[in-house]
Design an enzyme around this catalytic site. Structure first.
Site, short mmCIF file in Angstrom:
data_model
loop_
_atom_site.label_atom_id
_atom_site.label_comp_id
_atom_site.label_asym_id
_atom_site.label_seq_id
_atom_site.Cartn_x
_atom_site.Cartn_y
_atom_site.Cartn_z
N GLU A 199 61.37 58.28 -47.93
CA GLU A 199 60.60 59.50 -48.07
C GLU A 199 60.49 60.24 -46.74
OE1 GLU A 199 56.84 58.38 -49.87
OE2 GLU A 199 57.83 56.78 -51.03
N GLU A 313 52.21 66.18 -53.35
CA GLU A 313 51.32 65.11 -53.79
C GLU A 313 49.99 65.26 -53.06
OE1 GLU A 313 50.92 60.21 -53.47
OE2 GLU A 313 52.84 61.18 -53.02
#
Length: 404
Positions: A199, A313
């Site tokens: 990520e 997110e």
């Protein structure tokens, strides 16, 4: 009785002993993270950037990398080739500390971790790590546990991905909440404990960094966030090669609603020769190579990825009641479009031939767990804008109309 009382006093820890022991544990942890530097640079945002000799960096403390030789940055011939024209309608965001100095060649630029950073986490075991998420709807996307997403994703055999991401400074309501925008490179079981994830993106996290600035970050796990992996260089694993880019350092300038739009380009791809996963930050051939996740860290990703996600997110750490007002992206919904909503543009993946290819719009799915709080809207631009497959996303969180 008096003798017993005296013995009890002798056995009890001295006042402040527990605090001293805790301080000693924090300091030992800091000594493991913060390696000796040949130069230190004080940034205007309060960060201290240490220039650490490349061969002494934290990554090499990982037991799987005990005999690891740091890879030389791959030549242009081994970097993913792209035929996609990427036209700019925005400006580049970079790193704040660059105004204060630079690290010499042969070193890597590392944001120094402080005792305050560790203490905000509440425990050494939790510092720098994501909480495990539950019941994925799509890879890494889970209901419950306070995590909410607005993402686009595609499923296929891939060897990397690239996107250009607008940079904002969303407001965070809770001290231990966060808001991020990132890409995920994924493989493994989405319902088990063997999920591999790479990520990278930008993140606002007062708990992790002590402020509300957007910062470049990385993360990795090889066991679905159970015991492996961490943010940035807070545990061994990610091997940094850049003296110009510090993971965890703040990004500036940032976009503003109705004002200039600033973005950054991230590319993650697998070196076809050695199998390591490289991170590039910036435009051009290879952009600015930051470093790589060694193939030894992974199981499924030692071969290829099966899913790529792009998006936002947030985490709401409160037990219930009113939804968090933590913003995602710009804090505006996708329908507001350019100049107001956050975006990902020029979505591309790397194929088995080590070539970058634009992702067809019909190959992209979107997901938002609660579109009244945060939403996502995909589109395709094949004209002069040059954005290709892209999407707007985000939202304000709590609002009386759609997110009570």
């Amino acid at each position: 009785m008096a003798v017993f009382a005296l013995l009890l006093l002798l056995l009890l820890p001295a006042p402040g002993a527990e605090a001293a022991a805790a301080h000693y544990g924090v300091q030992r942890h800091l000594d493991r993270i913060n390696k000796p530097a040949v130069r230190s640079i004080q940034s205007a945002d309060g960060d201290m950037i240490d220039c650490v000799p490349r061969h002494k960096q934290r990554a090499l403390d990982h037991p799987l990398l005990a005999n690891h030789t740091i890879q030389t940055p791959p030549p242009l011939s081994l970097m993913p080739a792209s035929l996609v024209y990427r036209k700019q309608r925005s400006r580049r965001a970079w790193q704040t500390w660059h105004h204060a100095g630079h690290c010499p060649r042969g070193t890597v630029a590392v944001r120094r971790t402080t005792a305050a950073d560790v203490l905000r986490a509440g425990s050494l075991a939790r510092f720098g790590r994501k909480k495990k998420q539950r019941r994925p709807l799509a890879p890494d996307v889970a209901t419950g546990n306070g995590h909410e997403h607005a993402i686009a994703y595609t499923a296929s055999e891939v060897y990397g991905a690239r996107a250009t991401i607008s940079v904002w400074a969303p407001a965070i309501e809770e001290a231990n909440g966060f808001s991020l925008s990132q890409l995920w490179i994924l493989s493994g079981s989405f319902n088990g404990s063997d999920l591999n994830s790479i990520e990278a993106g930008w993140q606002v996290s007062p708990e992790l960094y002590g402020d509300s600035r957007p910062r470049l970050f990385t993360y990795w796990t090889s066991d679905a966030y159970e015991a492996t992996g961490c943010y940035n260089a807070l545990c061994p694993g990610f091997v940094q090669t850049s003296s110009r880019i510090a993971i965890g350092a703040s990004i500036s300038p940032v976009s503003s609603v109705g004002g200039p739009q600033y973005d950054m380009t991230l590319l993650v791809w697998k070196d076809p020769k050695l199998g390591n996963w490289w991170l590039s930050y910036g435009d051009g051939a290879g952009g600015g190579l930051v470093g790589y996740w060694p193939a030894e860290l992974f199981t499924h990703l030692s071969d290829h990825a099966t899913m790529v996600e792009w998006g936002g997110e947030v985490v709401d750490t409160r037990p219930g009641g009113t939804h968090t007002a933590t913003q995602m992206g710009s804090g505006r919904f996708a329908a507001e479009g350019f100049g107001r909503a956050a975006y990902f543009r020029n979505l591309e993946t790397v194929d088995a031939d080590n070539s970058l290819a634009a992702v067809p719009l019909d190959a992209i799915q979107t997901l938002a767990e609660d579109a009244g709080c945060y939403d996502v809207r995909k589109a395709y631009d094949d004209g002069r804008g040059g954005w290709g497959a892209h999407f707007y996303y985000g939202g304000p969180g709590h609002n009386p109309q759609s997110c009570p």
